[in-house]
Scaffold this motif. Structure first.
Motif, PDB file in Angstrom:
ATOM      1  N   MET A   1       3.054  11.198   2.128  1.00 32.23           N
ATOM      2  CA  MET A   1       3.573   9.888   2.501  1.00 32.23           C
ATOM      3  C   MET A   1       3.501   9.667   4.007  1.00 32.23           C
ATOM      4  O   MET A   1       3.196   8.563   4.457  1.00 32.23           O
ATOM      5  CB  MET A   1       5.015   9.735   2.001  1.00 32.23           C
ATOM      6  CG  MET A   1       5.111   9.574   0.491  1.00 32.23           C
ATOM      7  SD  MET A   1       4.059   8.275  -0.173  1.00 32.23           S
ATOM      8  CE  MET A   1       4.680   6.836   0.651  1.00 32.23           C
ATOM      9  N   ILE A   2       3.752  10.694   4.798  1.00 34.94           N
ATOM     10  CA  ILE A   2       3.633  10.553   6.256  1.00 34.94           C
ATOM     11  C   ILE A   2       2.189  10.250   6.629  1.00 34.94           C
ATOM     12  O   ILE A   2       1.921   9.364   7.463  1.00 34.94           O
ATOM     13  CB  ILE A   2       4.158  11.822   6.969  1.00 34.94           C
ATOM     14  CG1 ILE A   2       5.672  11.887   6.858  1.00 34.94           C
ATOM     15  CG2 ILE A   2       3.723  11.856   8.430  1.00 34.94           C
ATOM     16  CD1 ILE A   2       6.286  13.178   7.365  1.00 34.94           C
ATOM     17  N   ILE A   3       1.249  10.945   6.011  1.00 34.37           N
ATOM     18  CA  ILE A   3      -0.161  10.686   6.286  1.00 34.37           C
ATOM     19  C   ILE A   3      -0.533   9.259   5.865  1.00 34.37           C
ATOM     20  O   ILE A   3      -1.264   8.564   6.570  1.00 34.37           O
ATOM     21  CB  ILE A   3      -1.046  11.728   5.579  1.00 34.37           C
ATOM     22  CG1 ILE A   3      -0.858  13.097   6.229  1.00 34.37           C
ATOM     23  CG2 ILE A   3      -2.516  11.318   5.617  1.00 34.37           C
ATOM     24  CD1 ILE A   3      -1.477  14.240   5.461  1.00 34.37           C
ATOM     25  N   THR A   4      -0.018   8.806   4.730  1.00 35.48           N
ATOM     26  CA  THR A   4      -0.297   7.442   4.269  1.00 35.48           C
ATOM     27  C   THR A   4       0.270   6.409   5.237  1.00 35.48           C
ATOM     28  O   THR A   4      -0.423   5.444   5.600  1.00 35.48           O
ATOM     29  CB  THR A   4       0.303   7.228   2.866  1.00 35.48           C
ATOM     30  OG1 THR A   4      -0.242   8.200   1.977  1.00 35.48           O
ATOM     31  CG2 THR A   4       0.021   5.840   2.350  1.00 35.48           C
ATOM     32  N   ILE A   5       1.501   6.589   5.670  1.00 37.48           N
ATOM     33  CA  ILE A   5       2.119   5.640   6.600  1.00 37.48           C
ATOM     34  C   ILE A   5       1.356   5.610   7.915  1.00 37.48           C
ATOM     35  O   ILE A   5       1.095   4.531   8.475  1.00 37.48           O
ATOM     36  CB  ILE A   5       3.611   5.989   6.807  1.00 37.48           C
ATOM     37  CG1 ILE A   5       4.383   5.711   5.515  1.00 37.48           C
ATOM     38  CG2 ILE A   5       4.210   5.212   7.968  1.00 37.48           C
ATOM     39  CD1 ILE A   5       5.797   6.244   5.507  1.00 37.48           C
TER      40      ILE A   5
ATOM     41  N   VAL B   1       0.836  -1.207   0.000  1.00 37.85           N
ATOM     42  CA  VAL B   1       0.000   0.000   0.000  1.00 37.85           C
ATOM     43  C   VAL B   1       0.870   1.255   0.000  1.00 37.85           C
ATOM     44  O   VAL B   1       0.602   2.212  -0.740  1.00 37.85           O
ATOM     45  CB  VAL B   1      -0.966  -0.005   1.207  1.00 37.85           C
ATOM     46  CG1 VAL B   1      -1.602   1.361   1.414  1.00 37.85           C
ATOM     47  CG2 VAL B   1      -2.033  -1.064   1.027  1.00 37.85           C
ATOM     48  N   ILE B   2       1.928   1.254   0.783  1.00 37.13           N
ATOM     49  CA  ILE B   2       2.806   2.428   0.856  1.00 37.13           C
ATOM     50  C   ILE B   2       3.529   2.649  -0.475  1.00 37.13           C
ATOM     51  O   ILE B   2       3.626   3.780  -0.961  1.00 37.13           O
ATOM     52  CB  ILE B   2       3.791   2.289   2.035  1.00 37.13           C
ATOM     53  CG1 ILE B   2       3.012   2.387   3.351  1.00 37.13           C
ATOM     54  CG2 ILE B   2       4.883   3.334   1.976  1.00 37.13           C
ATOM     55  CD1 ILE B   2       3.814   2.031   4.574  1.00 37.13           C
ATOM     56  N   VAL B   3       3.998   1.586  -1.103  1.00 38.99           N
ATOM     57  CA  VAL B   3       4.683   1.712  -2.393  1.00 38.99           C
ATOM     58  C   VAL B   3       3.723   2.195  -3.468  1.00 38.99           C
ATOM     59  O   VAL B   3       4.050   3.085  -4.268  1.00 38.99           O
ATOM     60  CB  VAL B   3       5.352   0.370  -2.789  1.00 38.99           C
ATOM     61  CG1 VAL B   3       5.813   0.386  -4.231  1.00 38.99           C
ATOM     62  CG2 VAL B   3       6.508   0.068  -1.860  1.00 38.99           C
ATOM     63  N   ILE B   4       2.514   1.632  -3.499  1.00 38.40           N
ATOM     64  CA  ILE B   4       1.525   2.064  -4.486  1.00 38.40           C
ATOM     65  C   ILE B   4       1.147   3.529  -4.262  1.00 38.40           C
ATOM     66  O   ILE B   4       1.025   4.302  -5.213  1.00 38.40           O
ATOM     67  CB  ILE B   4       0.284   1.143  -4.462  1.00 38.40           C
ATOM     68  CG1 ILE B   4       0.654  -0.226  -5.039  1.00 38.40           C
ATOM     69  CG2 ILE B   4      -0.871   1.753  -5.241  1.00 38.40           C
ATOM     70  CD1 ILE B   4      -0.428  -1.271  -4.890  1.00 38.40           C
ATOM     71  N   ALA B   5       0.978   3.929  -2.991  1.00 38.06           N
ATOM     72  CA  ALA B   5       0.659   5.328  -2.699  1.00 38.06           C
ATOM     73  C   ALA B   5       1.776   6.247  -3.189  1.00 38.06           C
ATOM     74  O   ALA B   5       1.511   7.297  -3.775  1.00 38.06           O
ATOM     75  CB  ALA B   5       0.433   5.518  -1.198  1.00 38.06           C
ATOM     76  N   TYR B   6       3.033   5.840  -2.980  1.00 40.11           N
ATOM     77  CA  TYR B   6       4.154   6.649  -3.452  1.00 40.11           C
ATOM     78  C   TYR B   6       4.116   6.785  -4.974  1.00 40.11           C
ATOM     79  O   TYR B   6       4.296   7.877  -5.513  1.00 40.11           O
ATOM     80  CB  TYR B   6       5.486   6.040  -3.004  1.00 40.11           C
ATOM     81  CG  TYR B   6       6.670   6.785  -3.564  1.00 40.11           C
ATOM     82  CD1 TYR B   6       7.092   7.976  -2.985  1.00 40.11           C
ATOM     83  CD2 TYR B   6       7.345   6.321  -4.681  1.00 40.11           C
ATOM     84  CE1 TYR B   6       8.161   8.678  -3.505  1.00 40.11           C
ATOM     85  CE2 TYR B   6       8.414   7.009  -5.206  1.00 40.11           C
ATOM     86  CZ  TYR B   6       8.824   8.187  -4.616  1.00 40.11           C
ATOM     87  OH  TYR B   6       9.874   8.879  -5.144  1.00 40.11           O
ATOM     88  N   LEU B   7       3.891   5.674  -5.655  1.00 38.01           N
ATOM     89  CA  LEU B   7       3.850   5.723  -7.120  1.00 38.01           C
ATOM     90  C   LEU B   7       2.688   6.575  -7.622  1.00 38.01           C
ATOM     91  O   LEU B   7       2.832   7.314  -8.599  1.00 38.01           O
ATOM     92  CB  LEU B   7       3.758   4.308  -7.681  1.00 38.01           C
ATOM     93  CG  LEU B   7       5.013   3.441  -7.470  1.00 38.01           C
ATOM     94  CD1 LEU B   7       4.753   2.018  -7.932  1.00 38.01           C
ATOM     95  CD2 LEU B   7       6.210   4.043  -8.170  1.00 38.01           C
ATOM     96  N   VAL B   8       1.548   6.498  -6.949  1.00 36.04           N
ATOM     97  CA  VAL B   8       0.399   7.319  -7.356  1.00 36.04           C
ATOM     98  C   VAL B   8       0.702   8.795  -7.124  1.00 36.04           C
ATOM     99  O   VAL B   8       0.487   9.631  -8.001  1.00 36.04           O
ATOM    100  CB  VAL B   8      -0.870   6.886  -6.591  1.00 36.04           C
ATOM    101  CG1 VAL B   8      -1.984   7.912  -6.743  1.00 36.04           C
ATOM    102  CG2 VAL B   8      -1.339   5.521  -7.071  1.00 36.04           C
ATOM    103  N   PHE B   9       1.225   9.120  -5.947  1.00 37.33           N
ATOM    104  CA  PHE B   9       1.519  10.529  -5.652  1.00 37.33           C
ATOM    105  C   PHE B   9       2.607  11.071  -6.570  1.00 37.33           C
ATOM    106  O   PHE B   9       2.579  12.232  -6.953  1.00 37.33           O
ATOM    107  CB  PHE B   9       1.961  10.708  -4.199  1.00 37.33           C
ATOM    108  CG  PHE B   9       0.880  10.422  -3.191  1.00 37.33           C
ATOM    109  CD1 PHE B   9      -0.442  10.707  -3.460  1.00 37.33           C
ATOM    110  CD2 PHE B   9       1.198   9.865  -1.968  1.00 37.33           C
ATOM    111  CE1 PHE B   9      -1.429  10.445  -2.531  1.00 37.33           C
ATOM    112  CE2 PHE B   9       0.225   9.606  -1.030  1.00 37.33           C
ATOM    113  CZ  PHE B   9      -1.093   9.890  -1.322  1.00 37.33           C
ATOM    114  N   ASP B  10       3.561  10.220  -6.925  1.00 43.26           N
ATOM    115  CA  ASP B  10       4.683  10.678  -7.739  1.00 43.26           C
ATOM    116  C   ASP B  10       4.314  10.811  -9.214  1.00 43.26           C
ATOM    117  O   ASP B  10       4.860  11.667  -9.904  1.00 43.26           O
ATOM    118  CB  ASP B  10       5.855   9.706  -7.587  1.00 43.26           C
ATOM    119  CG  ASP B  10       7.154  10.301  -8.073  1.00 43.26           C
ATOM    120  OD1 ASP B  10       7.331  11.525  -7.947  1.00 43.26           O
ATOM    121  OD2 ASP B  10       7.995   9.535  -8.583  1.00 43.26           O
TER     122      ASP B  10
END
Length: 175
Positions: free
Chosen positions: A40-44, A15-24
């Motif tokens: 990313m802090i909010i996601t984590i 989930v964290i990796v996918i969120a990073y890729l989506v945000f980026d």
């Protein structure tokens, strides 16, 4: 037939990796780094809250971490993580603080220079040559008599304060 299930820890990582890729990649203009860090802090935090709200999920989430820390057979993994994680953090911080020769993404806005002269009350004033007559008088008095100079200074300051108070009271009365 047994269904395939991803363990809780790897779900969180995914989930964290996918969120990073989506945000980026999802936002056409580049996302500022500070905003990316906040997202990313909010996601984590959200992922950790999700896994910690249920005891069974939290135990499943912690299992690989605790196994890595407690199992003597995983000492190589422990040492690798002890070296790799600080190295990644150090490299990231170095990348953030090292100077760059690239032009910034935003263009620098240059404000126009002030005019050389101003026309007021039908007279033209050269701003570079203007002098404060009260200041000049106080400096001249200070050079000859310090006590009288300080008295003039105090009078000028109090007159300025009083005129400011008077201007504010007039403006308040008008409004």
């Amino acid at each position: 037939m047994k269904s395939f299930r991803i363990p809780a820890f790897w779900q969180a990582v995914l989930v964290i990796v996918i969120a990073y890729l989506v945000f980026d990649n999802a936002f056409p203009p580049l996302l500022p780094k500070t905003l990316m860090i906040q997202y990313m802090i909010i996601t984590i935090i959200g992922v950790l809250l999700y896994f910690s709200c249920d005891d069974a999920r939290w135990t499943e989430f912690q299992a690989p971490v605790l196994a890595t820390l407690r199992n003597d057979n995983l000492m190589v993994v422990r040492w690798a993580l002890l070296i790799i994680i600080p190295a990644i953090i150090g490299y990231t911080v170095y990348g953030m603080v090292k100077p760059s020769n690239e032009a910034p993404v935003e263009l620098r806005q240059v404000h126009p220079a002030p005019p050389a002269s101003v026309k007021a009350y039908g007279k033209s004033f050269d701003l570079a040559l203007l002098e404060n007559p009260i200041r000049e008088e106080i400096i001249k008095t200070l050079s000859s008599d310090k006590e009288a100079g300080w008295e003039k200074y105090k009078e000028a300051v109090s007159a300025g304060v009083m005129s400011t108070i008077r201007t504010v009271s007039i403006a308040t009365a008008i409004c």
